[in-house]
Design an enzyme around this catalytic site. Structure first.
Site, PDB file in Angstrom:
ATOM      1  N   CYS A 113     -19.456   2.200   7.750  1.00 20.18           N
ATOM      2  CA  CYS A 113     -18.741   1.541   8.842  1.00 20.18           C
ATOM      3  C   CYS A 113     -17.499   2.372   9.101  1.00 20.18           C
ATOM      4  CB  CYS A 113     -18.385   0.107   8.453  1.00 20.18           C
ATOM      5  SG  CYS A 113     -17.361  -0.762   9.679  1.00 20.18           S
ATOM      6  N   CYS A 125     -19.475  -6.192   3.162  1.00 20.51           N
ATOM      7  CA  CYS A 125     -18.738  -4.987   3.558  1.00 20.51           C
ATOM      8  C   CYS A 125     -17.405  -4.993   2.839  1.00 20.51           C
ATOM      9  CB  CYS A 125     -18.528  -4.968   5.076  1.00 20.51           C
ATOM     10  SG  CYS A 125     -17.585  -3.534   5.674  1.00 20.51           S
ATOM     11  N   CYS A 174       0.329   0.283  10.309  1.00 20.92           N
ATOM     12  CA  CYS A 174      -0.051  -0.767   9.365  1.00 20.92           C
ATOM     13  C   CYS A 174       1.140  -1.543   8.800  1.00 20.92           C
ATOM     14  CB  CYS A 174      -0.852  -0.153   8.220  1.00 20.92           C
ATOM     15  SG  CYS A 174      -1.547  -1.390   7.107  1.00 20.92           S
ATOM     16  N   CYS A 183       0.834  -1.199   0.000  1.00 23.32           N
ATOM     17  CA  CYS A 183       0.000   0.000   0.000  1.00 23.32           C
ATOM     18  C   CYS A 183       0.875   1.259   0.000  1.00 23.32           C
ATOM     19  CB  CYS A 183      -0.909   0.002   1.222  1.00 23.32           C
ATOM     20  SG  CYS A 183      -2.023   1.430   1.284  1.00 23.32           S
ATOM     21  N   ARG A 243     -18.262  -2.429  17.409  1.00 16.15           N
ATOM     22  CA  ARG A 243     -17.531  -3.677  17.207  1.00 16.15           C
ATOM     23  C   ARG A 243     -16.184  -3.680  17.919  1.00 16.15           C
ATOM     24  NH1 ARG A 243     -16.736  -4.098  11.620  1.00 16.15           N
ATOM     25  NH2 ARG A 243     -18.825  -4.994  11.488  1.00 16.15           N
ATOM     26  N   CYS A 250       0.421   4.877   6.829  1.00 15.49           N
ATOM     27  CA  CYS A 250      -0.227   4.746   8.136  1.00 15.49           C
ATOM     28  C   CYS A 250       0.730   4.071   9.118  1.00 15.49           C
ATOM     29  CB  CYS A 250      -1.510   3.940   8.009  1.00 15.49           C
ATOM     30  SG  CYS A 250      -2.659   4.585   6.759  1.00 15.49           S
ATOM     31  N   CYS A 295     -16.614  -9.163   5.386  1.00 17.82           N
ATOM     32  CA  CYS A 295     -15.880  -7.938   5.086  1.00 17.82           C
ATOM     33  C   CYS A 295     -14.640  -8.266   4.265  1.00 17.82           C
ATOM     34  CB  CYS A 295     -15.473  -7.242   6.383  1.00 17.82           C
ATOM     35  SG  CYS A 295     -16.857  -6.932   7.510  1.00 17.82           S
TER      36      CYS A 295
END
Length: 332
Positions: A202, A142, A74, A67, A274, A71, A111
């Site tokens: 979400c 999702c 991550c 990616c 969640r 972040c 998801c």
């Protein structure tokens, strides 16, 4: 303002503030004596949900690693030396087969996550086919694919996508300490595109990244004050991963985490809250407190994208001890 019970607005039958929330109102609730906070959260939870049922969701990484975002938490970022190798987008048939297994094991929502800044046009056909295939199994769908524009969101809606996950991660104030390649405003733009398309939002965040308590509270204020609060609010406890900038972050205290769950329930009464990443580091007693505080959704399965997660056997045993039953799809 009631000094003991926090905001006292007569427009709310339970004596709590309604959106828009102020930082001061949310802080007053967060700071309540622990027993008062949990009592209020459980009361509101029972007004909106069966307190002894929890939704089971399953998360699959359909495209892992590489990616371009940075972040700090991550392992999938190309900027970090986490040792994770990038993979190609999974085949549609394999994704649907994995979803079928999850459904047969009791999951009602599936998801799918891809490590992208945003989906490219060449990938949309496969992504749409995945949504259609999982939807045909009778499951809620999702996806989390990074930023999406309105046209992409509308295509996903037409395919049958129920939820789109796009977390704001933390407060706007602290955001720049964690991410530099995507702005806080861009995250809000994606949420608005999702909302405008008719897909349920979400959206939650991560705690334990070195932020202050005020940042955690401000994150929930931002979510509660969206044009419509998110239908699903995942609260993640950071899993420190070697090779990432937050590998040595100090963990959040369990009681503080439970306070976050309770505050989310009070501020967003009708949302699913969640317990997401970090459950491997939680004791059964901590999770039980989170359920009492209003959490009513978890991810099941051994992994969450690339991180560990309690196995199905452990969750089944915990549910049995607590008298909790998995939520059925038709009950949602």
């Amino acid at each position: 303002m009631n000094a003991e019970l926090g905001p006292d607005l007569t427009s709310d039958p339970l004596g709590w503030a309604l959106p828009p929330w102020t930082q001061e109102e949310a802080q007053a609730v967060y700071d309540l004596p622990f027993n008062d906070l949990l009592f209020r959260a459980q009361t509101i939870h029972r007004e909106n949900f069966d307190p002894n049922r929890v939704q089971l969701s399953r998360l699959l990484s359909i495209k892992t690693g590489g990616c371009p975002e940075d972040c700090g938490y991550c392992s999938q970022s190309a900027h970090h030396q986490s040792g994770l190798k990038a993979s190609k987008l999974m085949e549609v048939q394999r994704v649907v087969a994995e979803a079928r297994k999850a459904r047969d094991a009791g999951a009602t929502r599936y998801c799918m996550g891809a490590a992208w800044r945003s989906p490219k046009e060449r990938d949309m056909e496969a992504v749409v086919a995945m949504v259609e295939g999982v939807k045909a199994l009778g499951m809620e769908t999702c996806m989390t694919l990074g930023m999406v524009d309105l046209e992409q969101a509308q295509r996903l809606k037409q395919a049958g996508l129920d939820y789109y996950n796009h977390n704001i991660d933390t407060s706007e104030r602290y955001y720049g300490e964690v991410i530099s390649t995507r702005s806080f405003a861009e995250r809000l733009d994606t949420l608005e595109n999702v909302r405008q398309s008719g897909i349920k939002v979400c959206c939650g965040g991560i705690v334990g990244m070195g932020e202050e308590p005020v940042d955690r509270i401000d994150m929930l204020v931002t979510l509660a004050n969206l044009p419509e609060p998110p239908d699903s609010v995942p609260i993640n406890m950071l899993i420190p991963i070697a090779g990432t900038p937050l590998a040595d972050a100090s963990p959040i205290e369990p009681i503080e985490f439970v306070r976050m769950i309770a505050l989310a329930r009070i501020m967003m009464p009708k949302s699913y809250v969640r317990l997401s990443a970090g459950r491997t580091a939680m004791t059964d007693e901590m999770q039980a407190l989170c359920f009492f505080a209003g959490a009513n959704s978890i991810f099941v399965g051994d992994t969450l994208l690339t991180a560990g997660n309690p196995g199905q056997d452990r969750d089944t045993l915990l549910f049995r001890r607590l008298g909790i039953e998995p939520m059925e799809l038709e009950a949602q």
